[in-house]
Design a protein around this motif. Sequence first.
Motif, PDB file in Angstrom:
ATOM      1  N   VAL A   6       1.453 -18.846  16.769  1.00  0.00           N
ATOM      2  CA  VAL A   6       2.682 -18.644  17.537  1.00  0.00           C
ATOM      3  C   VAL A   6       3.856 -18.716  16.570  1.00  0.00           C
ATOM      4  O   VAL A   6       3.993 -19.673  15.814  1.00  0.00           O
ATOM      5  N   VAL A   7       4.692 -17.687  16.596  1.00  0.00           N
ATOM      6  CA  VAL A   7       5.878 -17.638  15.748  1.00  0.00           C
ATOM      7  C   VAL A   7       7.041 -18.188  16.553  1.00  0.00           C
ATOM      8  O   VAL A   7       7.247 -17.810  17.708  1.00  0.00           O
ATOM      9  N   ARG A   8       7.789 -19.097  15.952  1.00  0.00           N
ATOM     10  CA  ARG A   8       8.855 -19.814  16.669  1.00  0.00           C
ATOM     11  C   ARG A   8      10.244 -19.414  16.178  1.00  0.00           C
ATOM     12  O   ARG A   8      10.400 -18.879  15.077  1.00  0.00           O
ATOM     13  N   SER A   9      11.232 -19.728  16.988  1.00  0.00           N
ATOM     14  CA  SER A   9      12.621 -19.371  16.679  1.00  0.00           C
ATOM     15  C   SER A   9      13.266 -20.293  15.656  1.00  0.00           C
ATOM     16  O   SER A   9      14.274 -19.936  15.056  1.00  0.00           O
ATOM     17  N   SER A  10      12.692 -21.475  15.465  1.00  0.00           N
ATOM     18  CA  SER A  10      13.230 -22.433  14.499  1.00  0.00           C
ATOM     19  C   SER A  10      12.067 -23.179  13.853  1.00  0.00           C
ATOM     20  O   SER A  10      10.964 -23.198  14.402  1.00  0.00           O
ATOM     21  N   PRO A  11      12.294 -23.783  12.698  1.00  0.00           N
ATOM     22  CA  PRO A  11      11.214 -24.449  11.973  1.00  0.00           C
ATOM     23  C   PRO A  11      10.861 -25.836  12.501  1.00  0.00           C
ATOM     24  O   PRO A  11      10.958 -26.842  11.807  1.00  0.00           O
ATOM     25  N   ASP A  12      10.454 -25.887  13.764  1.00  0.00           N
ATOM     26  CA  ASP A  12       9.971 -27.130  14.362  1.00  0.00           C
ATOM     27  C   ASP A  12       9.177 -26.797  15.616  1.00  0.00           C
ATOM     28  O   ASP A  12       9.238 -25.687  16.132  1.00  0.00           O
ATOM     29  N   GLN A  13       8.428 -27.762  16.115  1.00  0.00           N
ATOM     30  CA  GLN A  13       7.585 -27.554  17.296  1.00  0.00           C
ATOM     31  C   GLN A  13       8.397 -27.289  18.566  1.00  0.00           C
ATOM     32  O   GLN A  13       7.860 -26.784  19.549  1.00  0.00           O
ATOM     33  N   ASN A  14       9.676 -27.613  18.558  1.00  0.00           N
ATOM     34  CA  ASN A  14      10.518 -27.406  19.735  1.00  0.00           C
ATOM     35  C   ASN A  14      11.153 -26.027  19.772  1.00  0.00           C
ATOM     36  O   ASN A  14      11.835 -25.686  20.731  1.00  0.00           O
ATOM     37  N   GLY A  15      10.941 -25.217  18.722  1.00  0.00           N
ATOM     38  CA  GLY A  15      11.499 -23.873  18.696  1.00  0.00           C
ATOM     39  C   GLY A  15      10.881 -23.005  19.784  1.00  0.00           C
ATOM     40  O   GLY A  15       9.716 -23.174  20.154  1.00  0.00           O
ATOM     41  N   LYS A  16      11.668 -22.073  20.292  1.00  0.00           N
ATOM     42  CA  LYS A  16      11.199 -21.156  21.334  1.00  0.00           C
ATOM     43  C   LYS A  16      10.100 -20.257  20.777  1.00  0.00           C
ATOM     44  O   LYS A  16      10.195 -19.764  19.659  1.00  0.00           O
ATOM     45  N   ASP A  17       9.035 -20.033  21.575  1.00  0.00           N
ATOM     46  CA  ASP A  17       7.974 -19.113  21.178  1.00  0.00           C
ATOM     47  C   ASP A  17       8.530 -17.692  21.210  1.00  0.00           C
ATOM     48  O   ASP A  17       9.048 -17.244  22.238  1.00  0.00           O
ATOM     49  N   LEU A  18       8.438 -16.979  20.080  1.00  0.00           N
ATOM     50  CA  LEU A  18       8.970 -15.622  19.994  1.00  0.00           C
ATOM     51  C   LEU A  18       7.895 -14.557  20.173  1.00  0.00           C
ATOM     52  O   LEU A  18       8.060 -13.628  20.946  1.00  0.00           O
ATOM     53  N   PHE A  19       6.819 -14.686  19.413  1.00  0.00           N
ATOM     54  CA  PHE A  19       5.712 -13.738  19.491  1.00  0.00           C
ATOM     55  C   PHE A  19       4.489 -14.360  18.839  1.00  0.00           C
ATOM     56  O   PHE A  19       4.567 -15.450  18.273  1.00  0.00           O
ATOM     57  N   ILE A  20       3.358 -13.666  18.926  1.00  0.00           N
ATOM     58  CA  ILE A  20       2.098 -14.160  18.376  1.00  0.00           C
ATOM     59  C   ILE A  20       1.659 -13.226  17.255  1.00  0.00           C
ATOM     60  O   ILE A  20       1.777 -12.012  17.364  1.00  0.00           O
ATOM     61  N   VAL A  21       1.146 -13.819  16.177  1.00  0.00           N
ATOM     62  CA  VAL A  21       0.583 -13.062  15.065  1.00  0.00           C
ATOM     63  C   VAL A  21      -0.919 -13.327  15.057  1.00  0.00           C
ATOM     64  O   VAL A  21      -1.341 -14.481  15.082  1.00  0.00           O
ATOM     65  N   HIS A  22      -1.696 -12.251  15.035  1.00  0.00           N
ATOM     66  CA  HIS A  22      -3.151 -12.368  15.008  1.00  0.00           C
ATOM     67  C   HIS A  22      -3.672 -12.231  13.584  1.00  0.00           C
ATOM     68  O   HIS A  22      -3.029 -11.606  12.732  1.00  0.00           O
TER      69      HIS A  22
END
Length: 59
Positions: A6-22
């Motif tokens: 899961v790619v996130r909007s910020s460098p932490d676990q609380n960042g919004k999920d943006l998209f998935i990389v397979h």
Amino acid sequence: MSPVVVVRSSPDQNGKDLFIVHEGIKVTFTETPPVPGWREIKIADGNTGWVEANTFEVI
């Protein structure tokens, strides 16, 4: 390495999920200032986001 990340909007676990990389998708690491344990990536369509550094292997 993880087969799905899961790619996130910020460098932490609380960042919004943006998209998935397979597994197998080519990504580019951006030249942003380093954040311990995280890397910013860019995929072919231009989307960028943050992933945990231990989920990828450079080949």
